[in-house]
Design an enzyme around this catalytic site. Structure first.
Site, PDB file in Angstrom:
ATOM      1  N   SER A 142      54.042  37.104  47.458  1.00 26.60           N
ATOM      2  CA  SER A 142      54.436  37.070  48.879  1.00 26.60           C
ATOM      3  C   SER A 142      54.120  35.687  49.432  1.00 26.60           C
ATOM      4  O   SER A 142      53.217  35.005  48.914  1.00 26.60           O
ATOM      5  CB  SER A 142      53.637  38.114  49.660  1.00 26.60           C
ATOM      6  OG  SER A 142      53.772  37.898  51.056  1.00 26.60           O
ATOM      7  N   TYR A 155      45.388  41.713  51.362  1.00 32.23           N
ATOM      8  CA  TYR A 155      46.784  41.515  50.968  1.00 32.23           C
ATOM      9  C   TYR A 155      47.003  40.059  50.552  1.00 32.23           C
ATOM     10  O   TYR A 155      47.563  39.775  49.481  1.00 32.23           O
ATOM     11  CB  TYR A 155      47.712  41.890  52.132  1.00 32.23           C
ATOM     12  CG  TYR A 155      49.187  41.863  51.776  1.00 32.23           C
ATOM     13  CD1 TYR A 155      49.770  42.913  51.065  1.00 32.23           C
ATOM     14  CD2 TYR A 155      49.993  40.791  52.139  1.00 32.23           C
ATOM     15  CE1 TYR A 155      51.119  42.883  50.729  1.00 32.23           C
ATOM     16  CE2 TYR A 155      51.337  40.752  51.816  1.00 32.23           C
ATOM     17  CZ  TYR A 155      51.901  41.808  51.110  1.00 32.23           C
ATOM     18  OH  TYR A 155      53.235  41.771  50.766  1.00 32.23           O
TER      19      TYR A 155
HETATM   20  P1  NAD Z   1      57.849  49.546  50.158  1.00 21.61           P
HETATM   21  O1  NAD Z   1      56.683  50.154  50.834  1.00 21.61           O
HETATM   22  O2  NAD Z   1      59.219  49.881  50.611  1.00 21.61           O
HETATM   23  O3  NAD Z   1      57.776  49.811  48.588  1.00 21.61           O
HETATM   24  C1  NAD Z   1      56.575  49.780  47.869  1.00 21.61           C
HETATM   25  C2  NAD Z   1      56.665  50.773  46.723  1.00 21.61           C
HETATM   26  O4  NAD Z   1      55.448  50.714  45.978  1.00 21.61           O
HETATM   27  C3  NAD Z   1      56.822  52.221  47.220  1.00 21.61           C
HETATM   28  O5  NAD Z   1      57.851  52.857  46.501  1.00 21.61           O
HETATM   29  C4  NAD Z   1      55.468  52.846  46.911  1.00 21.61           C
HETATM   30  O6  NAD Z   1      55.527  54.236  46.625  1.00 21.61           O
HETATM   31  C5  NAD Z   1      55.050  52.050  45.686  1.00 21.61           C
HETATM   32  N1  NAD Z   1      53.608  52.132  45.440  1.00 21.61           N
HETATM   33  C6  NAD Z   1      52.610  51.975  46.352  1.00 21.61           C
HETATM   34  N2  NAD Z   1      51.417  52.179  45.746  1.00 21.61           N
HETATM   35  C7  NAD Z   1      51.673  52.470  44.449  1.00 21.61           C
HETATM   36  C8  NAD Z   1      50.856  52.789  43.337  1.00 21.61           C
HETATM   37  N3  NAD Z   1      49.517  52.852  43.424  1.00 21.61           N
HETATM   38  N4  NAD Z   1      51.453  53.046  42.145  1.00 21.61           N
HETATM   39  C9  NAD Z   1      52.807  53.011  42.031  1.00 21.61           C
HETATM   40  N5  NAD Z   1      53.623  52.715  43.056  1.00 21.61           N
HETATM   41  C10 NAD Z   1      53.059  52.445  44.252  1.00 21.61           C
HETATM   42  O7  NAD Z   1      57.611  47.972  50.272  1.00 21.61           O
HETATM   43  P2  NAD Z   1      58.509  46.709  49.848  1.00 21.61           P
HETATM   44  O8  NAD Z   1      58.616  45.861  51.042  1.00 21.61           O
HETATM   45  O9  NAD Z   1      59.712  47.101  49.102  1.00 21.61           O
HETATM   46  O10 NAD Z   1      57.459  45.996  48.880  1.00 21.61           O
HETATM   47  C11 NAD Z   1      57.699  45.748  47.514  1.00 21.61           C
HETATM   48  C12 NAD Z   1      56.832  44.564  47.090  1.00 21.61           C
HETATM   49  O11 NAD Z   1      57.274  43.400  47.800  1.00 21.61           O
HETATM   50  C13 NAD Z   1      55.355  44.735  47.421  1.00 21.61           C
HETATM   51  O12 NAD Z   1      54.574  44.199  46.379  1.00 21.61           O
HETATM   52  C14 NAD Z   1      55.181  43.888  48.680  1.00 21.61           C
HETATM   53  O13 NAD Z   1      53.879  43.418  48.847  1.00 21.61           O
HETATM   54  C15 NAD Z   1      56.161  42.766  48.377  1.00 21.61           C
HETATM   55  N6  NAD Z   1      56.575  42.020  49.561  1.00 21.61           N
HETATM   56  C16 NAD Z   1      57.257  42.626  50.581  1.00 21.61           C
HETATM   57  C17 NAD Z   1      57.639  41.876  51.666  1.00 21.61           C
HETATM   58  C18 NAD Z   1      58.408  42.474  52.822  1.00 21.61           C
HETATM   59  O14 NAD Z   1      58.560  41.786  53.850  1.00 21.61           O
HETATM   60  N7  NAD Z   1      58.922  43.688  52.723  1.00 21.61           N
HETATM   61  C19 NAD Z   1      57.322  40.516  51.746  1.00 21.61           C
HETATM   62  C20 NAD Z   1      56.631  39.934  50.702  1.00 21.61           C
HETATM   63  C21 NAD Z   1      56.268  40.696  49.595  1.00 21.61           C
END
Ligand code: NAD
Length: 251
Positions: A142, A155
């Site tokens: 991120s 985070y």
């Molecule tokens: P999201 O919450 O939509 O998806 C996250 C997924 O991870 C969910 O399906 C959840 O069930 C799963 N998860 C959580 N804990 C878990 C565990 N212990 N074991 C297995 N699965 C687990 O979020 P997203 O935005 O799609 O995030 C995906 C990745 O992208 C994450 O690593 C997040 O930190 C990263 N990210 C997101 C953003 C953003 O703005 N959305 C920005 C930078 C990085």
């Protein structure tokens, strides 16, 4: 078909960015293993892929638990016979609090789900990649791991850790033809961001005002970067941190 006959494990693919990656990889010919805690979302992802003629399997997994990760890698091998691509995408945002107020158990959980999981999944999948003398690992970090974000100490630390771990693994496994890269997304419209804005249009407008490109990113735009890093298009790229943030970090 950039991933024809490849097998990809994608963690956290029940939702958001992970689901977009699963859909795109399947459209490009990959067979998918969705590793996630959320069974309902995971089954939906599998159905979406299958409806479009692709191959997908859901394996209920808590990626912070070694035993579950080992079993997940075993089930993917039993089903598909090989693993070519690992996308370490599962993550949680954790509590919003200043460092001195941050509960220790929340710190431990965020570090376990976001960072330890990358170690565990890589630990159990890399030996399977050795069998094919090649592999690609894509870790989802991120911009929080690169710049200063308030009230997200666990985070931010976990995401910076992913960048360091990506570089370490890239140098360790380059001789084995396993490339390891990460993506640093900016603000992407997924359930994670919707939880933080709590559906408030004002909160979303505030985020948009800070975006040089004038909008929030789409999960598909991160998936495009994940396709590049998993496919032969990036055959000479390893150890990189690809920023996909609409210009947020260059402001
Ligand atoms: P999201 O919450 O939509 O998806 C996250 C997924 O991870 C969910 O399906 C959840 O069930 C799963 N998860 C959580 N804990 C878990 C565990 N212990 N074991 C297995 N699965 C687990 O979020 P997203 O935005 O799609 O995030 C995906 C990745 O992208 C994450 O690593 C997040 O930190 C990263 N990210 C997101 C953003 C953003 O703005 N959305 C920005 C930078 C990085």
């Amino acid at each position: 078909m950039k991933l024809k006959n490849k097998v990809a494990i994608i963690t956290g693919a029940s939702s958001g960015i992970g689901r977009a990656i699963a859909e795109l990889y399947a459209a490009e010919g990959a067979m998918i293993a969705v590793a996630d805690l959320d069974e309902t979302g995971g089954t939906e992802t599998v159905d979406i892929v299958r409806e479009k003629g692709g191959y997908a399997l859901f394996v209920k997994t808590d990626v912070s638990k070694a035993r579950e990760v080992a079993s997940m890698a075993r089930q993917a091998m039993e089903k598909y016979g090989r693993i070519d691509i690992l996308v370490n995408n599962a993550g949680i945002e954790g509590k919003s609090a200043l460092t001195a107020d941050y509960p220790e158990e929340d710190w431990d959980r965020v570090l376990a789900v976001n960072l330890k999981s990358v170690f565990l999944c890589s630990k159990y999948v890399i030996p399977e990649m050795f069998k094919n003398c090649q592999g690609a690992i894509v870790n989802i970090s991120s911009i929080a791991g690169m710049t200063a974000f308030q009230k997200a100490p666990a985070y931010a630390a976990s995401k910076a850790g992913i960048i360091a771990l990506t570089r370490s693994m890239a140098i360790e496994y380059a001789p084995n033809n396993i490339r390891v890269n990460c993506i640093c997304p900016g603000i992407i419209k997924t359930p994670m961001v919707e939880r933080s804005t709590k559906g408030s249009l004002d909160a979303e407008r505030k985020l948009i005002r800070e975006e040089p490109l004038g909008r929030i990113g789409k999960p598909e735009e991160v998936a495009n970067a994940a396709l590049y890093l998993a496919s032969d298009d990036s055959s000479y790229v390893t150890g990189s941190a690809l920023v996909v943030d609409g210009g947020w970090t260059i402001k």
